[in-house]
Design a protein around this motif. Structure first.
Motif, PDB file in Angstrom:
ATOM      1  N   LYS A  62     -53.930 -62.393  21.344  1.00 37.85           N
ATOM      2  CA  LYS A  62     -54.516 -62.127  20.029  1.00 37.85           C
ATOM      3  C   LYS A  62     -55.215 -63.355  19.468  1.00 37.85           C
ATOM      4  O   LYS A  62     -54.699 -64.471  19.570  1.00 37.85           O
TER       5      LYS A  62
ATOM      6  N   LYS B 272     -63.107 -63.193  19.022  1.00 33.80           N
ATOM      7  CA  LYS B 272     -63.045 -62.484  20.317  1.00 33.80           C
ATOM      8  C   LYS B 272     -64.377 -62.553  21.058  1.00 33.80           C
ATOM      9  O   LYS B 272     -64.429 -62.909  22.221  1.00 33.80           O
TER      10      LYS B 272
ATOM     11  N   ILE C  86     -57.227 -59.069  21.552  1.00 38.43           N
ATOM     12  CA  ILE C  86     -57.327 -58.335  20.291  1.00 38.43           C
ATOM     13  C   ILE C  86     -57.542 -59.308  19.140  1.00 38.43           C
ATOM     14  O   ILE C  86     -57.386 -60.522  19.280  1.00 38.43           O
TER      15      ILE C  86
ATOM     16  N   TYR D 187     -55.972 -50.126  18.710  1.00 37.17           N
ATOM     17  CA  TYR D 187     -54.531 -50.277  18.954  1.00 37.17           C
ATOM     18  C   TYR D 187     -53.914 -49.032  19.579  1.00 37.17           C
ATOM     19  O   TYR D 187     -52.924 -49.118  20.297  1.00 37.17           O
TER      20      TYR D 187
ATOM     21  N   GLU E 242     -56.179 -64.987  16.032  1.00 39.69           N
ATOM     22  CA  GLU E 242     -55.846 -64.879  14.608  1.00 39.69           C
ATOM     23  C   GLU E 242     -55.714 -66.272  14.034  1.00 39.69           C
ATOM     24  O   GLU E 242     -55.103 -67.147  14.652  1.00 39.69           O
TER      25      GLU E 242
ATOM     26  N   THR F 295     -60.718 -55.658  22.464  1.00 38.45           N
ATOM     27  CA  THR F 295     -60.667 -54.353  21.786  1.00 38.45           C
ATOM     28  C   THR F 295     -59.994 -54.507  20.429  1.00 38.45           C
ATOM     29  O   THR F 295     -59.246 -55.455  20.197  1.00 38.45           O
ATOM     30  N   HIS F 296     -60.281 -53.561  19.526  1.00 41.06           N
ATOM     31  CA  HIS F 296     -59.449 -53.483  18.318  1.00 41.06           C
ATOM     32  C   HIS F 296     -58.858 -52.084  18.210  1.00 41.06           C
ATOM     33  O   HIS F 296     -58.445 -51.650  17.148  1.00 41.06           O
TER      34      HIS F 296
ATOM     35  N   GLU G 288     -65.197 -54.816  23.910  1.00 38.37           N
ATOM     36  CA  GLU G 288     -65.121 -53.599  23.079  1.00 38.37           C
ATOM     37  C   GLU G 288     -65.762 -52.399  23.789  1.00 38.37           C
ATOM     38  O   GLU G 288     -66.637 -51.735  23.233  1.00 38.37           O
TER      39      GLU G 288
ATOM     40  N   LYS H 218     -59.086 -59.238  14.651  1.00 35.50           N
ATOM     41  CA  LYS H 218     -60.026 -58.625  13.699  1.00 35.50           C
ATOM     42  C   LYS H 218     -61.458 -59.070  14.004  1.00 35.50           C
ATOM     43  O   LYS H 218     -61.681 -60.075  14.659  1.00 35.50           O
ATOM     44  N   THR H 219     -62.408 -58.323  13.459  1.00 36.23           N
ATOM     45  CA  THR H 219     -63.813 -58.725  13.553  1.00 36.23           C
ATOM     46  C   THR H 219     -63.954 -60.110  12.938  1.00 36.23           C
ATOM     47  O   THR H 219     -63.415 -60.377  11.862  1.00 36.23           O
TER      48      THR H 219
END
Length: 227
Positions: free
Chosen positions: A213, A44, A37, A201, A215, A198-199, A167, A39-40
Motif C-alpha cells: 500500500k 501508485k 493499492i 478492494y 499511504e 488497483t483501488h 488499474e 488512494k488517487t
C-alpha cells in the motif's frame, strides 16, 4: 531461492519535482502476484512509471528484469519495455486498425520479422485471453472488457518477465472486472509475475494476493485478514 525480478532499496519516487514516496523498499520474486493499492494521488502511478522508465529513479537503488533503474539510459528504455508487459487502464489500442493489426504492429516495432511466427504468436496470445475469434474486429466494435483482454494479449507478445498492470479494471464494471481478473489469474498461474495497481478492494477480497500500500508518502505490506 527464487530470483528477484524487481527490487527497490531506499528509493525516492518523484513526480516532476514533488517527492511522492520516500524510503521505498520493495522486492518481487519470480512467479509472485502483488497488488499495489492506495488512494488517487498516493504515488501508485508514479511508482509504476518509474518501473517502466517513464520517470527516472533519482535516489536509492532499483533493479527490474536485469535493468538497473539508477543507470537506465533513454536508449535502453525500449529494451526494458520489451521485457515488461504493460497493461494500462485506458487500453491504448490503435483505433484505426483491427485487433490483429494492433498486435502485428507491436511485434513489428519490437523487431519481429517472420510473418508466420508473428501470426502464430498473435493467435497464441489472443487464445490465452479468449479473444482468438475477434482478431478481425476494430477496437471500437469491442466492449471495454474485450478491449482490455486484447491489451493483456498485447502485453504478452514478447513473453515478458514481469507484467505491470496499472488499474487494468479501472474503466470496467464489476462483472467485467472479475472476468479480466480471471484472465490475469490464469496468466499468473501459467508462471508469470504480475504487479497490479488497483483501488478495487472487492477484487482484492475475491482474489487474495500479497498487497502493498502507498499511504502518507510510504510503501508498506498489508497483512490480509483471514476470514
Amino acid at each position: 531461492m527464487s530470483e528477484e525480478i524487481l527490487s527497490l532499496h531506499n528509493a525516492e519516487i518523484f513526480q516532476r519535482e514533488n517527492l511522492v514516496l520516500s524510503n521505498v523498499n520493495l522486492s518481487i520474486k519470480k512467479g509472485e502476484f502483488v497488488y499495489l493499492i492506495g488512494k488517487t494521488g498516493s504515488g501508485k502511478s508514479s511508482l509504476m512509471k518509474t518501473l517502466y522508465g517513464d520517470l527516472p529513479l533519482e535516489k536509492g537503488t532499483g533493479g527490474i528484469v536485469d535493468f538497473d533503474l539508477t543507470k537506465l539510459k533513454e536508449k535502453e528504455i525500449p529494451f526494458l519495455r520489451r521485457k515488461l508487459g504493460i497493461v494500462f487502464q485506458d487500453f491504448k489500442l490503435l483505433n484505426d486498425r483491427t485487433v490483429y493489426e494492433n498486435l502485428f504492429f507491436v511485434l513489428k516495432a519490437t523487431g519481429w520479422k517472420d510473418k508466420g511466427k508473428m501470426k502464430a504468436k498473435i493467435i497464441e496470445v489472443l487464445s490465452k485471453v479468449g479473444m482468438e475469434t475477434k482478431d478481425f474486429k476494430m477496437p471500437f466494435q469491442l466492449s471495454g472488457g474485450e478491449q482490455q483482454r486484447v491489451a493483456i494479449a498485447r502485453a504478452l507478445l514478447n513473453d515478458p518477465d514481469l507484467i505491470l498492470a496499472d488499474e487494468p479494471t479501472g474503466n470496467l464494471d464489476p462483472v467485467t472486472s472479475v472476468d479480466v481478473m480471471n484472465v490475469l489469474r490464469d496468466i499468473h498461474n501459467s508462471g508469470k509475475t504480475i504487479l497490479m495497481a488497483t483501488h478495487d478492494y472487492a477484487l482484492i477480497l475475491k482474489f487474495p494476493y500479497k498487497t502493498i500500500k502507498c499511504e502518507g508518502g510510504e510503501l508498506f505490506e498489508v497483512v490480509q485478514q483471514k476470514n
